[in-house]
Design a protein around this motif. Sequence first.
Motif, PDB file in Angstrom:
ATOM      1  N   LEU A  13     -30.407 -14.439  50.050  1.00  0.00           N
ATOM      2  CA  LEU A  13     -30.959 -15.412  50.992  1.00  0.00           C
ATOM      3  C   LEU A  13     -30.414 -16.814  50.739  1.00  0.00           C
ATOM      4  O   LEU A  13     -30.187 -17.196  49.597  1.00  0.00           O
ATOM      5  N   ASN A  14     -30.253 -17.552  51.818  1.00  0.00           N
ATOM      6  CA  ASN A  14     -29.860 -18.949  51.687  1.00  0.00           C
ATOM      7  C   ASN A  14     -31.099 -19.808  51.543  1.00  0.00           C
ATOM      8  O   ASN A  14     -32.142 -19.503  52.110  1.00  0.00           O
ATOM      9  N   PHE A  15     -30.980 -20.849  50.768  1.00  0.00           N
ATOM     10  CA  PHE A  15     -32.052 -21.817  50.624  1.00  0.00           C
ATOM     11  C   PHE A  15     -31.436 -23.177  50.339  1.00  0.00           C
ATOM     12  O   PHE A  15     -30.255 -23.283  50.022  1.00  0.00           O
ATOM     13  N   LYS A  16     -32.242 -24.196  50.491  1.00  0.00           N
ATOM     14  CA  LYS A  16     -31.779 -25.568  50.323  1.00  0.00           C
ATOM     15  C   LYS A  16     -31.205 -25.757  48.917  1.00  0.00           C
ATOM     16  O   LYS A  16     -31.826 -25.369  47.931  1.00  0.00           O
ATOM     17  N   TYR A  17     -30.010 -26.319  48.840  1.00  0.00           N
ATOM     18  CA  TYR A  17     -29.294 -26.604  47.587  1.00  0.00           C
ATOM     19  C   TYR A  17     -28.895 -25.342  46.812  1.00  0.00           C
ATOM     20  O   TYR A  17     -28.712 -25.388  45.597  1.00  0.00           O
ATOM     21  N   LYS A  18     -28.756 -24.230  47.509  1.00  0.00           N
ATOM     22  CA  LYS A  18     -28.383 -22.969  46.843  1.00  0.00           C
ATOM     23  C   LYS A  18     -27.049 -23.099  46.108  1.00  0.00           C
ATOM     24  O   LYS A  18     -26.940 -22.693  44.949  1.00  0.00           O
ATOM     25  N   GLN A  19     -26.040 -23.650  46.781  1.00  0.00           N
ATOM     26  CA  GLN A  19     -24.719 -23.756  46.147  1.00  0.00           C
ATOM     27  C   GLN A  19     -24.757 -24.673  44.925  1.00  0.00           C
ATOM     28  O   GLN A  19     -24.120 -24.386  43.908  1.00  0.00           O
ATOM     29  N   GLU A  20     -25.506 -25.763  45.017  1.00  0.00           N
ATOM     30  CA  GLU A  20     -25.641 -26.675  43.879  1.00  0.00           C
ATOM     31  C   GLU A  20     -26.364 -25.991  42.722  1.00  0.00           C
ATOM     32  O   GLU A  20     -25.989 -26.150  41.560  1.00  0.00           O
ATOM     33  N   PHE A  21     -27.397 -25.213  43.057  1.00  0.00           N
ATOM     34  CA  PHE A  21     -28.152 -24.465  42.051  1.00  0.00           C
ATOM     35  C   PHE A  21     -27.240 -23.488  41.316  1.00  0.00           C
ATOM     36  O   PHE A  21     -27.217 -23.442  40.087  1.00  0.00           O
ATOM     37  N   GLY A  68     -35.530 -25.372  46.161  1.00  0.00           N
ATOM     38  CA  GLY A  68     -35.202 -24.125  46.852  1.00  0.00           C
ATOM     39  C   GLY A  68     -36.420 -23.247  47.067  1.00  0.00           C
ATOM     40  O   GLY A  68     -36.612 -22.681  48.145  1.00  0.00           O
ATOM     41  N   ARG A  69     -37.261 -23.149  46.042  1.00  0.00           N
ATOM     42  CA  ARG A  69     -38.478 -22.343  46.155  1.00  0.00           C
ATOM     43  C   ARG A  69     -39.388 -22.904  47.244  1.00  0.00           C
ATOM     44  O   ARG A  69     -39.905 -22.159  48.077  1.00  0.00           O
ATOM     45  N   ASN A  70     -39.577 -24.213  47.254  1.00  0.00           N
ATOM     46  CA  ASN A  70     -40.428 -24.827  48.269  1.00  0.00           C
ATOM     47  C   ASN A  70     -39.861 -24.619  49.671  1.00  0.00           C
ATOM     48  O   ASN A  70     -40.604 -24.375  50.619  1.00  0.00           O
ATOM     49  N   HIS A  71     -38.535 -24.682  49.793  1.00  0.00           N
ATOM     50  CA  HIS A  71     -37.885 -24.444  51.075  1.00  0.00           C
ATOM     51  C   HIS A  71     -38.152 -23.014  51.550  1.00  0.00           C
ATOM     52  O   HIS A  71     -38.498 -22.780  52.712  1.00  0.00           O
ATOM     53  N   TRP A  75     -40.373 -21.721  54.743  1.00  0.00           N
ATOM     54  CA  TRP A  75     -39.765 -20.834  55.736  1.00  0.00           C
ATOM     55  C   TRP A  75     -40.601 -19.557  55.918  1.00  0.00           C
ATOM     56  O   TRP A  75     -40.865 -19.137  57.041  1.00  0.00           O
ATOM     57  N   ILE A  76     -41.023 -18.955  54.815  1.00  0.00           N
ATOM     58  CA  ILE A  76     -41.827 -17.732  54.885  1.00  0.00           C
ATOM     59  C   ILE A  76     -43.154 -18.016  55.579  1.00  0.00           C
ATOM     60  O   ILE A  76     -43.599 -17.245  56.438  1.00  0.00           O
ATOM     61  N   ASN A  77     -43.784 -19.128  55.227  1.00  0.00           N
ATOM     62  CA  ASN A  77     -45.043 -19.494  55.864  1.00  0.00           C
ATOM     63  C   ASN A  77     -44.847 -19.687  57.362  1.00  0.00           C
ATOM     64  O   ASN A  77     -45.678 -19.262  58.168  1.00  0.00           O
TER      65      ASN A  77
END
Length: 94
Positions: A13-21, A68-71, A75-77
């Motif tokens: 899954l993609n999430f905010k700042y995934k590549q940086e993480f 990323g977790r919060n993003h 999204w799930i919510n």
Amino acid sequence: MFGAILKELSRGLNFKYKQEFIAKCNELNALRIKVVHKITKYPLEELQEEAQNVKDIFENIMALFNIGRNHLLFWINDVVSSVDWEDVYEDIAT
């Protein structure tokens, strides 16, 4: 092992700042390998410096993880709250 986990994460899954993480995790992994393979040859001062580098990278990774977790949670919510679950249940029942 850590590298294999990162490779799987990059395909997920993609999430905010995934590549940086992932980049920071790879940086931490490279430093870990460097220290582990040279731990008996490092002067103590150099080990302390590397330990501080590990701490700094880890703190950055945790900040990116939390973003990323919060993003993903947001999204799930959003998905869960926008689905008409009665229609889903009816489709499943039929």
